[in-house]
Every structure is written in structure tokens, then in C-alpha cells.
Design an enzyme around this catalytic site. Structure first.
Site, mmCIF file in Angstrom:
data_model
loop_
_atom_site.group_PDB
_atom_site.id
_atom_site.type_symbol
_atom_site.label_atom_id
_atom_site.label_comp_id
_atom_site.label_asym_id
_atom_site.label_seq_id
_atom_site.Cartn_x
_atom_site.Cartn_y
_atom_site.Cartn_z
ATOM 1 N N LYS A 11 0.711 -1.246 0.146
ATOM 2 C CA LYS A 11 0.045 -0.178 0.026
ATOM 3 C C LYS A 11 0.937 1.322 -0.014
ATOM 4 O O LYS A 11 2.192 1.278 0.398
ATOM 5 C CB LYS A 11 -0.978 0.063 1.249
ATOM 6 N N ASP A 141 -3.034 -0.964 10.495
ATOM 7 C CA ASP A 141 -3.262 -0.989 8.907
ATOM 8 C C ASP A 141 -3.905 -2.320 8.474
ATOM 9 O O ASP A 141 -4.196 -2.599 7.251
ATOM 10 C CB ASP A 141 -1.572 -0.932 8.354
#
Length: 292
Positions: A11, A141
Site C-alpha cells: 500500500k 493497518d
């Protein structure tokens, strides 16, 4: 089904604001998460016992601390399939492509892929929201990787609103240093009072206005990261992702990304990848409601 091979994508934090610090020491954030068509690969083979086996071991990471193993054991404990007559185990092989501690979410992505893969292989039938809640116990996350869509995130990064972002090509450079997240968030000079903005405003302002509040501190603490940012900025505006050490720039076409990669010096790792709004993990697994 007894085996699966699935991606654990990287990401980027295309924007990262730090808006405050909570009493428990965690920081309040606003960020835009987007996935990359690049990451680690995990291979899963179901076992007939309850053993969790991961190979190869990661240098400097004890097995008990590895998020892949922790995710598998958490799922065993949550569903009761570690004891009694309903024991379920797994052999996992990790093809590690993302740098450790690079700000690309590699460990969190590995954990999310493990949760979704084992939910399928062990036929647990847990919902995506349930898996995301378990993932939050492993790291802030993890939920975005479980949910699988580019997102505007608030809180400590766990309050997610899906968004549709542009999907340019990115060049990601790792200057071969390890950034200690604690050193960044513990730094006295770190910006912690950025005024919160709305998601609509952030999306309207766009890339030219986006920034990472960690970047000035990381520049001061890690000169190698500052050097990589300055070098990459010669081609396009460069940003830090997370607390680093990876930095990135965006370009419109793959051939532009390839041209930049050809000029990366020795001692740095780099790759190119397309940004995407639906996680490659979810693309590989198919619609989640078919897996439960």
C-alpha cells in the site's frame, strides 16, 4: 479446497496527516490508502493437525512475533479450531518481495492475506467485518487490507471509508535503511496538530496538495531517505509512504516509470507498479460472499 496461493499487496499512503495524540500514546491520523499491483506472495497448504508452520523464517523476526503466524493463531483461538476434535493447521510459504519496515504495509498485508485465506481453507464462514476486527488486534493497518478497497482512514487508521482514486504508475524506491516507526512518532519535532479536513476536501485538493506529516522528521533522522526523496523529485514530486523508508513518485505511463528505474543507483531497491482501488488479494479470491 486444500491449498491457495494469494498476493499480499503493498500500500501507499498518498496523504498522511497527524491531527493529534491520544492519551494511550497512539496518534490520530487522516490518510489515503491505495494498493499497488506488487507485493509478497503467500502459499497455503492445509494440514490435518493444528500446527502452524511458516517458511522461510524472516531475519530478525521471531516466529512468535511474525504477523502471519499471529494471524493464524488468532483465527484458531477465535474459532476454537486449535483444540478438541476440530483441529485445523496450515503450512505457509512466504515469497518475500517487499522490504521489511519500508512503510508499504508488508507485515499487515501478510496478516490480512492469512486471515482471508484461512477463513476460506478452514471453511470458517466469518464475515469480512469480523475478520477486519480481528485484524485490528494485530495492527492498525490490517483492516484496510482485509476490506480490500482504497480508503480514506481516520482514527489510528482503522476507520475506513472507501474511495475511488486515480490509478497512475508509481516508482517506489527503498534506500536500504530501516526506519524505526517508534523513533518517528516519538520525535519531539513531529507535527501532531494538523487541522483535520474532510474527505471531500482532501479529494478535491488532489495530489499537488497532499503531503506526509512524517516526512520532515524522517528527513532529519534518516539522511538516506532525504537523499532518495531529493533524487526521485528530479523526475516527479516525491513523497514518503507511512514512516518510510520507502519513497515514491507517480507518473502517467509505464514507460516513464521504466525510464526512472533504469537510472536508480546501486545500493537502492526499486520497483514500478500500477495503483489500484480494489486490492489484488480480493481480485484473486473473487467476491468475498462466495468464500464464506
Amino acid at each position: 479446497m486444500s491449498e491457495l496461493t494469494l498476493p499480499a499487496p503493498a500500500k501507499l499512503n498518498r496523504l498522511l496527516h497527524i491531527t493529534g495524540r491520544r492519551a494511550d500514546g497512539y496518534h490520530e491520523l487522516q490518510t489515503l490508502f491505495q494498493f499497488l499491483e506488487h507485493g509478497d506472495i503467500l502459499h497455503f497448504q492445509r494440514r490435518d493437525d493444528d500446527r502452524i508452520r511458516l517458511t522461510p523464517a524472516l531475519d530478525g523476526v521471531a516466529e512468535r512475533d511474525n504477523l502471519i503466524v499471529r494471524a493464524a493463531r488468532l483465527l484458531q483461538d477465535e474459532t476454537g479450531c486449535r483444540h478438541g476434535g476440530d483441529r485445523r493447521g496450515i503450512d505457509i510459504t512466504l515469497d518475500k518481495r517487499l522490504p521489511l519496515g519500508g512503510g508499504l504495509g508488508g507485515g499487515s498485508s501478510n496478516a490480512a492475506t492469512t486471515l482471508l485465506a484461512l477463513n476460506c481453507l478452514w471453511q470458517l464462514g466469518l464475515s469480512l467485518d469480523h475478520l477486519a476486527a480481528l485484524g485490528l488486534r494485530l495492527g492498525a493497518d490490517v483492516p484496510v487490507f482485509v476490506q480490500g478497497h482504497a480508503a480514506w482512514a481516520e482514527g489510528i487508521g482503522e476507520r475506513l471509508t472507501p474511495v475511488a482514486l486515480d490509478s497512475p504508475w508509481f516508482v517506489v524506491v527503498h534506500p536500504n535503511v530501516t526506519v524505526a516507526t517508534a523513533s518517528v512518532f516519538g520525535a519531539a519535532q513531529l507535527t501532531r496538530d494538523t487541522p483535520p479536513i474532510s474527505m471531500a476536501r482532501a479529494l478535491q485538493e488532489g495530489f499537488d496538495a497532499w503531503r506526509n506529516d512524517c516526512e520532515p522528521t524522517v528527513r532529519r533522522l534518516y539522511p538516506a531517505v532525504a537523499e532518495a526523496l531529493d533524487w526521485l523529485s528530479e523526475f516527479a514530486p516525491a513523497r514518503l509512504t507511512g514512516t518510510g523508508a520507502c519513497v515514491f513518485c507517480q507518473v502517467a505511463h509505464e514507460h516513464e516509470a521504466s525510464r526512472i528505474l533504469q537510472r536508480v543507483g546501486e545500493g537502492w531497491q526499486a520497483f514500478k507498479a500500477r495503483g489500484c482501488n480494489v486490492s489484488p488479494l480480493h481480485q484473486a479470491l473473487g467476491p468475498y460472499d462466495q468464500l464464506a
